[in-house]
Design a protein around this motif. Structure first.
Motif, PDB file in Angstrom:
ATOM      1  N   UNK A 131      60.878 -92.848 -22.745  1.00 20.35           N
ATOM      2  CA  UNK A 131      61.836 -92.011 -22.010  1.00 20.35           C
ATOM      3  C   UNK A 131      63.031 -91.786 -22.930  1.00 20.35           C
ATOM      4  N   UNK A 132      63.450 -90.542 -23.043  1.00 21.23           N
ATOM      5  CA  UNK A 132      64.572 -90.198 -23.910  1.00 21.23           C
ATOM      6  C   UNK A 132      65.812 -90.977 -23.480  1.00 21.23           C
ATOM      7  N   UNK A 133      66.348 -91.834 -24.345  1.00 26.43           N
ATOM      8  CA  UNK A 133      67.524 -92.625 -23.976  1.00 26.43           C
ATOM      9  C   UNK A 133      68.795 -91.784 -23.826  1.00 26.43           C
ATOM     10  N   UNK A 134      68.751 -90.526 -24.289  1.00 28.45           N
ATOM     11  CA  UNK A 134      69.914 -89.646 -24.160  1.00 28.45           C
ATOM     12  C   UNK A 134      69.929 -88.890 -22.832  1.00 28.45           C
ATOM     13  N   UNK A 154      62.276 -91.336 -31.638  1.00 24.41           N
ATOM     14  CA  UNK A 154      63.657 -91.827 -31.706  1.00 24.41           C
ATOM     15  C   UNK A 154      64.486 -91.123 -32.785  1.00 24.41           C
ATOM     16  N   UNK A 155      63.836 -90.436 -33.704  1.00 22.57           N
ATOM     17  CA  UNK A 155      64.558 -89.775 -34.797  1.00 22.57           C
ATOM     18  C   UNK A 155      65.440 -88.653 -34.250  1.00 22.57           C
ATOM     19  N   UNK A 156      66.631 -88.489 -34.820  1.00 19.17           N
ATOM     20  CA  UNK A 156      67.472 -87.350 -34.423  1.00 19.17           C
ATOM     21  C   UNK A 156      66.728 -86.034 -34.667  1.00 19.17           C
ATOM     22  N   UNK A 169      54.515 -95.793 -34.865  1.00 22.58           N
ATOM     23  CA  UNK A 169      55.025 -94.661 -35.643  1.00 22.58           C
ATOM     24  C   UNK A 169      55.409 -93.491 -34.740  1.00 22.58           C
ATOM     25  N   UNK A 170      54.625 -93.236 -33.722  1.00 22.27           N
ATOM     26  CA  UNK A 170      54.947 -92.140 -32.789  1.00 22.27           C
ATOM     27  C   UNK A 170      56.246 -92.447 -32.060  1.00 22.27           C
ATOM     28  N   UNK A 171      56.390 -93.677 -31.589  1.00 27.90           N
ATOM     29  CA  UNK A 171      57.626 -94.028 -30.882  1.00 27.90           C
ATOM     30  C   UNK A 171      58.831 -93.950 -31.824  1.00 27.90           C
ATOM     31  N   UNK A 172      58.667 -94.343 -33.085  1.00 30.89           N
ATOM     32  CA  UNK A 172      59.758 -94.231 -34.062  1.00 30.89           C
ATOM     33  C   UNK A 172      60.091 -92.766 -34.314  1.00 30.89           C
ATOM     34  N   UNK A 173      59.073 -91.901 -34.387  1.00 32.09           N
ATOM     35  CA  UNK A 173      59.312 -90.467 -34.591  1.00 32.09           C
ATOM     36  C   UNK A 173      60.114 -89.888 -33.421  1.00 32.09           C
ATOM     37  N   UNK A 200      52.357 -81.720 -34.789  1.00 21.45           N
ATOM     38  CA  UNK A 200      51.753 -81.890 -36.110  1.00 21.45           C
ATOM     39  C   UNK A 200      52.541 -82.884 -36.948  1.00 21.45           C
ATOM     40  N   UNK A 201      53.870 -82.794 -36.888  1.00 21.35           N
ATOM     41  CA  UNK A 201      54.716 -83.740 -37.631  1.00 21.35           C
ATOM     42  C   UNK A 201      54.607 -85.147 -37.047  1.00 21.35           C
ATOM     43  N   UNK A 202      54.561 -85.240 -35.730  1.00 20.37           N
ATOM     44  CA  UNK A 202      54.415 -86.531 -35.063  1.00 20.37           C
ATOM     45  C   UNK A 202      53.118 -87.208 -35.506  1.00 20.37           C
ATOM     46  N   UNK A 203      52.007 -86.460 -35.492  1.00 24.71           N
ATOM     47  CA  UNK A 203      50.726 -87.031 -35.898  1.00 24.71           C
ATOM     48  C   UNK A 203      50.682 -87.319 -37.395  1.00 24.71           C
ATOM     49  N   UNK A 204      51.357 -86.508 -38.210  1.00 22.20           N
ATOM     50  CA  UNK A 204      51.414 -86.777 -39.652  1.00 22.20           C
ATOM     51  C   UNK A 204      52.153 -88.088 -39.918  1.00 22.20           C
ATOM     52  N   UNK A 205      53.230 -88.339 -39.167  1.00 26.24           N
ATOM     53  CA  UNK A 205      53.964 -89.601 -39.316  1.00 26.24           C
ATOM     54  C   UNK A 205      53.076 -90.775 -38.921  1.00 26.24           C
TER      55      UNK A 205
END
Length: 185
Positions: free
Chosen positions: A43-46, A80-82, A74-78, A97-102
Motif C-alpha cells: 500500500x502506498x505509504x504516501x 518504494x522508489x520515488x 525487488x518488486x516491493x523495493x521498486x 516492464x521496468x518493474x519486471x526488469x528490476x
C-alpha cells in the motif's frame, strides 16, 4: 523472466463508487520438496490510494524459492522508489516492464551470489544466462530456474492494472452482489 510483460488495464469504480478489496490465497507444495511460492501486498505509504498485489511461482529444484523471494523483494523495493507510482500512472506498460526488469536483475544477482557462496565458479553467458562449474577443468552447466509473476495494481484507488510474466495470469471479475462480511474472530 526475460519476456515482455503482458499488461491489461481497466477502470475500477466510478465517481460515486467505492472499491472494496479483499485478499485471500492458498498455496500447494505440489510434488516438490519445498514451497516455492511467494506473494506480497503493498500500500502506498504516501496515501495515493494505490495498492499492489503480486504472486510469484518459483521453479527450479535448486533455486525456485530463491527466485520467488528475490523477485518479490525487488518488486516491493521498486514500488518504494520515488517516481514509481507516477510512472505507473503515466504508462503502465513501460512501468511494469521496468518493474519486471528490476526483479529479473535481482533474481540473477541472488542466483550468482548463492552459487559463489557455495563454491561454484559462475559466468554469465553472452546470451544473459548463468553458467556454473565446480572446477576450471569441468564443463559449464546452465542454471535452471526462475519464477513466473502476476501483479495487480489498483492505481489511485480507481484504475486497475494487471501485468504478468511467465505462465501466470490474473483473473478479474465484477459482481453486483455485496461481498459477505469477514469472518468473526
Amino acid at each position: 523472466m526475460a519476456s515482455s510483460p503482458t499488461v491489461a488495464e481497466g477502470a475500477a469504480g466510478s465517481d460515486a463508487g467505492v472499491v472494496q478489496i479483499r485478499l485471500g490465497g492458498a498455496t500447494d507444495i505440489g510434488g516438490g520438496r519445498e514451497n516455492q511460492d511467494s506473494w506480497f501486498a503493498w500500500v502506498d505509504p504516501l496515501g495515493s490510494g494505490t495498492t499492489v498485489f503480486g504472486v510469484l511461482d518459483g521453479h527450479g529444484r535448486e533455486v525456485g524459492q530463491l527466485a520467488a523471494r528475490a523477485g518479490r523483494d525487488a518488486i516491493m523495493a521498486w514500488l518504494e522508489r520515488p517516481g514509481s507510482i507516477e510512472a505507473l500512472r503515466a504508462n503502465p506498460v513501460v512501468a511494469c516492464g521496468r518493474l519486471f526488469a528490476a526483479a529479473h536483475s535481482a533474481i540473477k544477482q541472488a542466483f550468482k551470489q548463492g552459487l559463489l557462496q557455495n563454491g561454484w565458479i559462475v559466468e554469465e553467458h553472452a546470451s544473459g544466462y548463468l553458467q556454473r562449474r565446480r572446477h576450471p577443468s569441468q564443463p559449464w552447466t546452465c542454471l535452471h530456474g526462475g519464477t513466473s509473476c502476476s501483479v495487480l495494481a489498483l492505481v489511485d484507488g480507481r484504475r486497475l492494472v494487471t501485468a504478468n510474466v511467465g505462465d501466470s495470469s490474473a483473473l478479474a471479475s465484477l459482481s453486483d452482489r455485496q461481498a459477505p462480511p469477514p469472518p468473526s474472530p
